[in-house]
Design an enzyme around this catalytic site. Structure first.
Site, PDB file in Angstrom:
ATOM      1  N   TYR A 120      -8.890  -3.318  -4.463  1.00 35.36           N
ATOM      2  CA  TYR A 120      -7.826  -2.594  -5.124  1.00 35.36           C
ATOM      3  C   TYR A 120      -7.705  -1.267  -4.501  1.00 35.36           C
ATOM      4  CZ  TYR A 120      -4.839  -0.012  -8.227  1.00 35.36           C
ATOM      5  OH  TYR A 120      -3.713   0.801  -8.547  1.00 35.36           O
ATOM      6  N   GLU A 170       0.592   1.376  -3.817  1.00 32.96           N
ATOM      7  CA  GLU A 170      -0.505   0.552  -4.409  1.00 32.96           C
ATOM      8  C   GLU A 170      -0.522  -0.571  -3.474  1.00 32.96           C
ATOM      9  OE1 GLU A 170      -1.451  -0.556  -8.764  1.00 32.96           O
ATOM     10  OE2 GLU A 170       0.039  -1.751  -8.086  1.00 32.96           O
TER      11      GLU A 170
END
Ligand code: GDP
Ligand code: MN
Length: 388
Positions: free
Chosen positions: A110, A198
């Site tokens: 992530y 993101e």
């Protein structure tokens, strides 16, 4: 402003962030063409393009190994309403899919860049275990979340990247790749006035880092500097009432309760909503009319708020500084009259020309409940809703 994954990836590609080859499609014919032209081996992923994450778990990301499978997957997605963790129960309609080269994933990481408002700095957030369960991990094992802030007087520096790479336990090749990716993310964030980039997952595929998913949000207030980015807005994804309000220079937000709320100024809006919650109520929406307001604008504000979902009554909380409250009162009375509005309306108006405003409200054909202050307005509304 939110944009689609495929648009985010095109932008990231321009900044040198590695993304898989992919093409958006609006219908099955386009999917067929893309398969023939770009993916003769048939190994692709079909991804629903809606403004939401959590698509994988909701069936919105489908792997295909042949052209036939690709078409079947696209058929399943077009016209389907996907309900994800982020869409709410009503879900979102899929009108577009993204056809992307399939990757063999060795590891999912992530990675994001955002502004941490607690410290007022650009901050990279990373986690060695990326993919579809990052939200759970943030709750169950917050120590696994890596954060690195950027000192604005220095800008992006390599140490930041090295720190993150070390904690992710990347090998030298991936560590060097990560340094590039982070510096490109930072450059893009600044250049494009992003509020979020993101990448989840940032995957290791064939030994190399690759952005397999992308979410980018752009700062609407900075859009005047990026006319070209305005074209990335997908009106299908926006709340129609919000769009209508913004055409009048007003800010409208849909919420999940049952009390409509009209205020002039975001601060007054926030405190009005806090007050509603404080007394056990729930706002259905809120309209910030902004500073200067005409009769027409007040009319429109009332009309839009009254059309909000689940609105059982409307609170109007206005403090007139520059704003002329008499015009606001006139607009509201006119709207209630013409719309034949019969649900309770509680109004608190103070400030500039408030006496005239009160007169107008008292003489209205459809009765308005007047309130002394915000608490009073909320209490009166809740009482009224209980009675009904
Ligand atoms: P999200 O669920 O909306 O966040 O959509 P993602 O784009 O992140 O996709 C969900 C998951 O699908 C990813 O976490 C991956 O595990 C998987 N996925 C996406 N693209 C590929 C791919 O090219 N190959 C494989 N094997 N899995 C993929
Ligand atoms: Mn994802």
């Amino acid at each position: 402003m939110n944009i689609h994954e495929y648009q985010a990836k095109q932008m990231m590609d321009r900044y040198g962030i590695p993304v898989p080859e992919g093409y958006p499609a609006d219908n099955i014919e386009e999917v067929e063409q893309i398969m023939d032209l770009h993916f003769p081996d048939g190994k692709i992923v079909v991804k629903a393009q809606i403004h939401s994450g959590g698509r994988g778990k909701a069936g919105g990301v489908i792997l295909a190994n042949t052209k036939e499978e690709a078409i079947e997957a696209a058929r399943k997605l077009f016209g389907k309403t996907l309900v994800t963790k982020q869409t709410g129960p009503q879900g979102k309609l899929v009108r577009k899919v993204y056809i992307e080269k399939q990757s063999q994933i060795e590891r999912e990481i992530y990675l994001s860049l955002l502004i941490d408002t607690n410290v007022g700095r650009h901050t990279f957030v990373a986690c060695g275990e990326g993919g579809t369960s990052i939200e759970e991990l943030a709750e169950t094992a917050p120590e696994k979340i890596i954060k690195e802030t950027i000192d604005p007087s220095v800008g992006f520096c390599k140490d930041t990247a090295t720190n993150i790479a070390e904690r992710l336990e990347l090998n030298d090749t991936n560590s060097a790749e990560l340094t590039d990716i982070l510096s490109h993310m930072y450059e893009m964030f600044i250049q494009e006035d992003c509020t979020l980039i993101e990448i989840n997952p940032l995957a290791i595929c064939n030994g190399h880092l690759m952005a397999l998913d992308a979410k980018v949000t752009l700062d609407s207030d900075a859009m005047f500097r990026h006319k070209e980015n305005l074209e990335l807005q997908d009106l299908n994804e926006e709340d129609p009432l919000e769009l209508e309000a913004s055409a009048f220079g007003m800010n409208y937000v849909s919420l999940s309760g049952n009390i409509g709320c009209i205020c002039n100024g975001a601060g007054l809006g926030m405190s009005s909503m806090d007050t509603i919650y404080h007394y056990g109520g729930k706002p259905a929406n809120f309209m910030d009319t902004g500073g200067t307001i005409t009769v027409d604008k007040a009319y429109k504000a009332f009309e839009i708020v009254s059309r909000g979902e689940n609105v059982k009554g409307i609170i109007v909380n206005i403090f007139g500084g520059i704003a002329r409250t008499d015009l606001i009162a006139e607009g509201i009375v006119k709207a209630m009259d013409e719309l034949n509005y019969e649900k309770p309306v509680v109004v608190r108006i103070e400030g500039n020309r408030a006496e005239t405003a009160h007169e107008t409200l008292k003489n209205a054909r459809i009765p308005v409940i007047l309130a002394e202050n915000c608490s009073d307005a909320v209490k009166k509304m809740l009482k009224k809703l209980e009675e009904d």
